[in-house]
Design a protein around this motif. Structure first.
Motif, short mmCIF file in Angstrom:
data_model
loop_
_atom_site.label_atom_id
_atom_site.label_comp_id
_atom_site.label_asym_id
_atom_site.label_seq_id
_atom_site.Cartn_x
_atom_site.Cartn_y
_atom_site.Cartn_z
N LEU A 38 0.81 -1.21 0.00
CA LEU A 38 0.00 0.00 0.00
C LEU A 38 0.85 1.27 0.00
N GLY A 39 2.13 1.14 0.25
CA GLY A 39 2.95 2.33 0.43
C GLY A 39 2.85 2.76 1.88
N ASP A 40 3.80 3.57 2.32
CA ASP A 40 3.88 3.93 3.74
C ASP A 40 2.64 4.63 4.26
N ASP A 41 2.16 5.65 3.53
CA ASP A 41 1.00 6.41 4.00
C ASP A 41 -0.27 5.54 4.04
N GLY A 42 -0.50 4.80 2.96
CA GLY A 42 -1.67 3.92 2.91
C GLY A 42 -1.59 2.84 3.96
N TYR A 43 -0.41 2.29 4.16
CA TYR A 43 -0.21 1.25 5.16
C TYR A 43 -0.57 1.78 6.55
N GLU A 44 -0.01 2.92 6.90
CA GLU A 44 -0.25 3.50 8.23
C GLU A 44 -1.74 3.80 8.45
N LEU A 45 -2.37 4.40 7.44
CA LEU A 45 -3.78 4.75 7.57
C LEU A 45 -4.66 3.49 7.69
N ALA A 46 -4.44 2.51 6.81
CA ALA A 46 -5.23 1.27 6.86
C ALA A 46 -5.00 0.52 8.16
N ALA A 47 -3.75 0.43 8.60
CA ALA A 47 -3.44 -0.28 9.85
C ALA A 47 -4.07 0.43 11.04
#
Length: 185
Positions: free
Chosen positions: A141-150
């Motif tokens: 997801l990429g760093d930003d997407g990963y952080e937001l989804a997690a």
């Protein structure tokens, strides 16, 4: 959260394992709780008085059904001293569809209220969490997407299951919250 499982319909579903499960639930008096049914249906109970309610060879039967649907394949792997049957994913498109569904629900269609999340997606999220593969879901997801989804998944999964089930108010997601509570124990 120890909801008892009450059968509302024993109409056949067409799925062998699900129909067998319904027969067991129907035959059980008094009703059992969600954690007890998880133990029974996964074959992980050691209670000799409840062995008749255990489903037999659940993992193998589920894997066989997924092979028949073209989702998994069957391979023999040699592990030095013994051979083992494995079931790798053969339908990458189906896997990607499920990953996309989770990504979209946590990123583009985030509702912040579990009652507004589609039940099947909520169940898929709980299943991924309980199977300890949720981190893999967010990979790519990429760093930003990963952080937001997690972060959003954590907020959802850290919710009080009893309160969430009470708020579900007949939406059908009460059982999903009871399963999450059983796995979080």
């Amino acid at each position: 959260l120890s909801f008892q499982v009450l059968l509302t319909s024993d109409a056949p579903t067409g799925d062998v394992l699900l129909d067998e499960t319904l027969r067991h639930i129907k035959a059980t008096e008094p009703p059992e709780t969600v954690p007890t049914w998880i133990e029974l249906l996964t074959g992980e109970t050691w209670n000799p008085f409840k062995l008749q309610f255990q489903l037999r060879n659940v993992r193998e039967r589920l894997a066989k059904a997924l092979v028949e649907k073209g989702i998994l394949s069957t391979e023999k792997q040699n592990f030095l001293l013994f051979d083992m049957t494995t079931h790798p994913v053969s339908n990458g498109a189906e896997k990607q569809r499920l990953l996309r569904r989770l990504h979209e629900s946590l990123l583009q269609r985030w509702a912040s209220d579990p009652r507004r999340m589609e039940r099947r997606t909520l169940a898929l999220l709980v299943l991924a969490h309980s199977s300890d593969v949720l981190e893999n879901v967010f990979g790519g997801l990429g760093d930003d997407g990963y952080e937001l989804a997690a972060s959003r998944a954590r907020d959802l999964l850290d919710a009080d299951p009893e309160l969430a089930a009470a708020r579900a108010g007949g939406s059908g997601s009460e059982m999903i919250w009871a399963v999450l509570a059983a796995f979080n124990k």
